[in-house]
Design a protein around this motif. Structure first.
Motif, mmCIF file in Angstrom:
data_model
loop_
_atom_site.group_PDB
_atom_site.id
_atom_site.type_symbol
_atom_site.label_atom_id
_atom_site.label_comp_id
_atom_site.label_asym_id
_atom_site.label_seq_id
_atom_site.Cartn_x
_atom_site.Cartn_y
_atom_site.Cartn_z
ATOM 1 N N GLU A 3 45.787 54.485 43.831
ATOM 2 C CA GLU A 3 45.722 54.427 42.595
ATOM 3 C C GLU A 3 46.813 54.282 41.593
ATOM 4 O O GLU A 3 47.925 54.558 42.273
ATOM 5 N N ALA A 26 35.851 44.484 39.224
ATOM 6 C CA ALA A 26 36.174 45.486 38.761
ATOM 7 C C ALA A 26 35.149 45.876 37.409
ATOM 8 O O ALA A 26 34.728 46.852 37.241
ATOM 9 N N GLY A 29 31.721 47.007 38.598
ATOM 10 C CA GLY A 29 32.036 48.461 38.956
ATOM 11 C C GLY A 29 31.872 49.432 37.779
ATOM 12 O O GLY A 29 31.455 50.661 37.832
ATOM 13 N N LEU A 30 32.123 48.812 36.516
ATOM 14 C CA LEU A 30 32.086 49.624 35.408
ATOM 15 C C LEU A 30 30.903 49.301 34.684
ATOM 16 O O LEU A 30 30.609 49.732 33.327
ATOM 17 N N GLU A 187 41.059 50.495 32.002
ATOM 18 C CA GLU A 187 40.338 51.048 33.501
ATOM 19 C C GLU A 187 39.946 49.712 34.344
ATOM 20 O O GLU A 187 40.276 49.531 35.450
ATOM 21 N N ALA A 188 39.538 48.576 33.824
ATOM 22 C CA ALA A 188 39.096 47.544 34.484
ATOM 23 C C ALA A 188 40.311 46.854 35.139
ATOM 24 O O ALA A 188 40.331 46.581 36.378
ATOM 25 N N ARG A 190 43.198 48.476 36.017
ATOM 26 C CA ARG A 190 43.744 49.323 36.858
ATOM 27 C C ARG A 190 42.957 49.107 38.052
ATOM 28 O O ARG A 190 43.364 49.102 39.200
ATOM 29 N N ARG A 191 41.510 49.082 37.821
ATOM 30 C CA ARG A 191 40.719 49.007 39.160
ATOM 31 C C ARG A 191 40.835 47.635 40.025
ATOM 32 O O ARG A 191 41.011 47.501 40.938
ATOM 33 N N ASP A 194 44.235 47.926 41.811
ATOM 34 C CA ASP A 194 44.048 48.526 42.846
ATOM 35 C C ASP A 194 43.405 47.809 43.973
ATOM 36 O O ASP A 194 43.791 48.039 45.119
ATOM 37 N N LYS A 195 42.443 47.085 43.513
ATOM 38 C CA LYS A 195 41.546 46.328 44.590
ATOM 39 C C LYS A 195 42.382 45.412 45.170
ATOM 40 O O LYS A 195 42.335 45.132 46.399
#
Length: 222
Positions: A3, A26, A29-30, A187-188, A190-191, A194-195
């Protein structure tokens, strides 16, 4: 998956590493599962990834003489800021080509990085020479004069039921157009970041001989 909560992910970094599908994942997932118009908005002038912030315009068809031709569309272009993406919500109308070479040149001069047109465009070869990314439904040779006009700017608009708000992040490439609501932007992204980096690890593992099912079981990324 590693992360990166402290990492500031800039637009330049997004353009280098992200793409529409991983951003869509992403958002899924949210709980934001309808952030991409299902209709076909094709890249007519370049295959490169387009990333920027929405500068919205709302269009309507018309069948009368326009008393103030081009007024609001010119205002919208002149008000563009660096990294803006001009969003033209025209209801999919192909009554005219509402985006062309001259608007492209003016928008580019203001720092605009691309356009998403829910309708038709023209001057495609000239825009392609400029290298300005434009996504649209189709082309039409007719000018917008007395055929279509902008009735509002910098307001929430919809394309195929998907909301685009001024300032929202938008990603567009050959897979489609994805808009990221500002409420979940950090958040989107960042996800997605990371992905995409986890996917690189998985890809290298598969290339090294790991089976796809084994890679998914090990990394949880597909």
């Amino acid at each position: 998956m590693s992360e990166s909560p402290a990492l500031t992910i800039t637009l330049a970094m997004m353009r280098q590493s992200l793409y529409s599908a991983v951003v869509s994942d992403a958002l899924d997932g949210l709980g934001y599962k309808q952030q991409s118009p299902r209709l076909s908005l094709k890249p007519f002038t370049t295959s490169e990834l387009l990333v920027g912030r929405c500068k919205t315009t709302l269009w309507v068809d018309m069948a009368h003489v326009d008393p103030r031709p081009y007024e609001l569309e010119l205002q919208a272009v002149d008000d563009c800021q660096p990294d803006d993406v001009l969003i033209a919500a025209a209801g999919g109308s192909v009554r005219s080509g509402i985006w062309g070479e001259l608007l492209t040149t003016a928008a580019l001069n203001r720092g605009c990085v691309g356009a998403v047109i829910d309708g038709a465009i023209r001057d495609v070869s000239k825009i392609r020479e400029i290298g300005f990314p434009v996504f649209a439904r189709t082309t039409c040779v007719y000018d917008s004069f007395n055929r279509q006009r902008v009735v509002d700017v910098d307001v929430p608009v919809e394309i195929d039921g998907v909301a685009f708000h001024p300032g929202d992040l938008v990603f567009a490439d050959e897979d489609g157009v994805v808009v990221v609501p500002q409420a979940v932007e950090n958040e989107a992204i960042r996800r997605a970041w990371d992905k995409v980096h986890a996917e690189n690890v998985v890809r290298d593992s598969i290339r090294g001989g790991l089976k796809a099912a084994e890679a998914f079981a090990k990394y949880g990324v597909l």
